[in-house]
Write a protein that holds these residues in place. Structure first.
Motif, PDB file in Angstrom:
ATOM      1  N   ARG A  11      68.711   3.882  68.487  1.00  0.00           N
ATOM      2  CA  ARG A  11      69.093   4.123  69.811  1.00  0.00           C
ATOM      3  C   ARG A  11      69.924   3.126  70.373  1.00  0.00           C
ATOM      4  O   ARG A  11      70.854   3.427  71.200  1.00  0.00           O
ATOM      5  CB  ARG A  11      67.651   4.045  70.825  1.00  0.00           C
TER       6      ARG A  11
ATOM      7  N   ALA B 116      61.860  -0.486  74.023  1.00  0.00           N
ATOM      8  CA  ALA B 116      63.373  -0.632  74.894  1.00  0.00           C
ATOM      9  C   ALA B 116      62.987  -1.088  76.090  1.00  0.00           C
ATOM     10  O   ALA B 116      63.845  -1.921  76.546  1.00  0.00           O
ATOM     11  CB  ALA B 116      63.745   0.986  74.714  1.00  0.00           C
ATOM     12  N   ALA B 117      62.033  -1.023  76.785  1.00  0.00           N
ATOM     13  CA  ALA B 117      61.670  -1.758  78.050  1.00  0.00           C
ATOM     14  C   ALA B 117      61.725  -3.137  77.997  1.00  0.00           C
ATOM     15  O   ALA B 117      62.268  -3.778  78.594  1.00  0.00           O
ATOM     16  CB  ALA B 117      60.271  -1.104  78.388  1.00  0.00           C
TER      17      ALA B 117
ATOM     18  N   THR C   1      55.450   2.526  71.386  1.00  0.00           N
ATOM     19  CA  THR C   1      56.284   3.605  71.389  1.00  0.00           C
ATOM     20  C   THR C   1      57.880   3.019  71.555  1.00  0.00           C
ATOM     21  O   THR C   1      58.008   1.870  71.823  1.00  0.00           O
ATOM     22  CB  THR C   1      56.197   4.556  72.494  1.00  0.00           C
TER      23      THR C   1
ATOM     24  N   ASP D  91      60.217   3.625  73.667  1.00  0.00           N
ATOM     25  CA  ASP D  91      60.175   3.326  75.033  1.00  0.00           C
ATOM     26  C   ASP D  91      59.872   2.163  75.383  1.00  0.00           C
ATOM     27  O   ASP D  91      60.276   1.453  76.087  1.00  0.00           O
ATOM     28  CB  ASP D  91      59.818   4.674  75.835  1.00  0.00           C
ATOM     29  N   ASP D  92      58.535   1.525  74.696  1.00  0.00           N
ATOM     30  CA  ASP D  92      57.996   0.368  74.813  1.00  0.00           C
ATOM     31  C   ASP D  92      58.824  -0.872  74.373  1.00  0.00           C
ATOM     32  O   ASP D  92      59.012  -1.623  75.173  1.00  0.00           O
ATOM     33  CB  ASP D  92      56.542   0.386  74.384  1.00  0.00           C
TER      34      ASP D  92
END
Length: 116
Positions: free
Chosen positions: A48, A18-19, A13, A15-16
């Motif tokens: 983002r 971005a992490a 994702t 978010d993955d």
């Protein structure tokens, strides 16, 4: 020029990604293999962060770390490290080696070089 190379699994994702990027640190641009550059999660990460995505051919690029699965699929040991190095241009060197998102779905590395 600091470039963040990004590698990720198909089910990752934004978010993955971005992490992984957060673990690696700040960059001026994002890079990944040409086969992944148009993926929705990569484009979402670019939106983002406000960073452009550079699509590069990572095959044949030597990297300090290596995954057998990645080597077989992409012809390099680490998509993140290879993408960062290729996109950073001449005199590129890794300043942050491959880091892995906590869930293992994405990786990032940072290279500096003379790329524009």
């Amino acid at each position: 020029m600091r470039v963040a190379g990004i590698g990720f699994r198909g089910a990752a994702t934004v978010d993955d990604l971005a992490a992984a990027l957060a673990l690696a640190g700040d960059a001026d641009a994002l890079a990944t293999d040409t086969s992944k550059a148009g993926a929705a999660v990569m484009l979402a990460l670019a939106a983002r962060t406000g960073l452009a995505v550079r699509a590069v051919d990572v095959s044949g690029t030597a990297t300090p770390t290596a995954s057998v699965r990645v080597t077989e699929a992409f012809g390099t040991g680490s998509v993140a490290e290879a993408a960062a190095l290729v996109a950073a241009g001449r005199n590129a060197r890794l300043v942050v080696g491959r880091v892995v998102a906590p869930n293992g779905m994405a990786t990032a590395a940072i290279a500096e070089g003379d790329g524009a």
